[in-house]
Scaffold this active site. Structure first.
Site, PDB file in Angstrom:
ATOM      1  CB  CYS A 139      -0.888  -0.018   1.243  1.00 25.06           C
ATOM      2  SG  CYS A 139      -1.691   1.546   1.616  1.00 25.06           S
ATOM      3  CD  GLU A 140      -0.363   5.357  -3.845  1.00 18.61           C
ATOM      4  OE1 GLU A 140      -1.097   6.350  -3.896  1.00 18.61           O
ATOM      5  OE2 GLU A 140       0.205   4.881  -4.835  1.00 18.61           O
ATOM      6  CG  HIS A 141      -2.410   5.503   1.279  1.00 22.15           C
ATOM      7  ND1 HIS A 141      -3.631   4.908   1.035  1.00 22.15           N
ATOM      8  CD2 HIS A 141      -2.235   6.436   0.316  1.00 22.15           C
ATOM      9  CE1 HIS A 141      -4.181   5.471  -0.030  1.00 22.15           C
ATOM     10  NE2 HIS A 141      -3.356   6.398  -0.485  1.00 22.15           N
ATOM     11  CG  HIS A 142      -0.320   3.313   6.231  1.00 22.04           C
ATOM     12  ND1 HIS A 142      -1.590   3.179   5.709  1.00 22.04           N
ATOM     13  CD2 HIS A 142      -0.373   4.333   7.109  1.00 22.04           C
ATOM     14  CE1 HIS A 142      -2.381   4.078   6.253  1.00 22.04           C
ATOM     15  NE2 HIS A 142      -1.679   4.792   7.107  1.00 22.04           N
ATOM     16  CD  GLN A 168      -8.386  -4.485  -3.526  1.00 16.56           C
ATOM     17  OE1 GLN A 168      -8.054  -4.495  -2.336  1.00 16.56           O
ATOM     18  NE2 GLN A 168      -9.422  -5.179  -3.968  1.00 16.56           N
ATOM     19  CG  HIS A 171      -5.981  -3.474   1.976  1.00 12.93           C
ATOM     20  ND1 HIS A 171      -5.336  -2.620   1.105  1.00 12.93           N
ATOM     21  CD2 HIS A 171      -6.920  -4.131   1.240  1.00 12.93           C
ATOM     22  CE1 HIS A 171      -5.882  -2.737  -0.100  1.00 12.93           C
ATOM     23  NE2 HIS A 171      -6.834  -3.644  -0.040  1.00 12.93           N
ATOM     24  CB  CYS A 215      -2.792  -0.149   6.133  1.00  7.46           C
ATOM     25  SG  CYS A 215      -3.970  -0.240   4.786  1.00  7.46           S
TER      26      CYS A 215
END
Length: 199
Positions: free
Chosen positions: A88-91, A129, A157, A159
């Protein structure tokens, strides 16, 4: 000893640079980077992140083009339960699950192993995703020019499971349809087939 040997090749200057960054991160969270269990972690993490983002340097369209064959077949081709692992590019935490992909050929078929390879290329990038689903769909649609293409991804996920809302049993489903799969009857046939056990 067999003739086949699998090996991974890394850019050494990049590996060394990342290694120092990971060492700094470990030190800043209070780890002793000289202890036995952590001593080689910066290098292992450096190699791991390069592998997990190796899709950035690969062209998925070229993978499909390398195994396209003229064939007079225009019924649905389904490859289901393709394992996928991404970050995941956020975390930068993993998400993982399965992709189900179908296409209806329009004069060309593609080697079956190439579809999972396309999934891997897009999954081995920092992703969300929704974009992963769209990227796979558009690559197949643009490269093969089929009568239709469908992609469904089901993923969990980390996260959501490890931090934040901490919902361990939740899954996320995303889908995309082009061409013939935009017709409800074709779409329903695909969804029925990926949900069934044909064995």
């Amino acid at each position: 000893m067999g003739s086949y040997r699998f090996f991974e090749e890394y850019n050494q200057p990049v590996t060394d640079d990342l290694k120092e960054h990971y060492k700094g991160i470990l030190e800043r969270i209070g780890e002793d980077t000289s202890r036995e269990g952590i001593l080689n972690t910066p290098e292992r993490a450096s190699k791991a992140i390069q592998f997990l983002t190796s899709g950035n340097s690969q062209d998925p369209a070229e993978i499909l083009k390398s195994a396209m064959f003229s064939e007079d077949y225009n019924d649905m081709v389904i490859i289901k339960d393709i394992e996928l692992y991404s970050l995941c590019e956020h975390h930068m935490l993993p998400f993982f699950g399965k992709a189900h992909i179908a296409y209806i050929p329009n004069g060309h078929i593609v080697g079956l192993s190439k579809i999972p390879r396309v999934v891997d290329v897009f999954a081995r990038r920092l992703q969300v995703q929704e974009r992963l689903t769209h990227d796979i769909l558009e690559c197949i649609n643009t490269t093969l020019n089929p009568l239709g293409v469908a992609v469904v991804i089901e993923a969990s996920h980390m996260c959501m499971m490890m931090r934040g809302v901490q919902k361990q049993n939740s899954t996320t489903t995303t889908s995309g349809f082009r061409g013939q799969f935009e017709k409800i009857e074709t779409r329903n046939e695909f969804l029925k087939l990926i949900a069934s056990n044909l064995s």
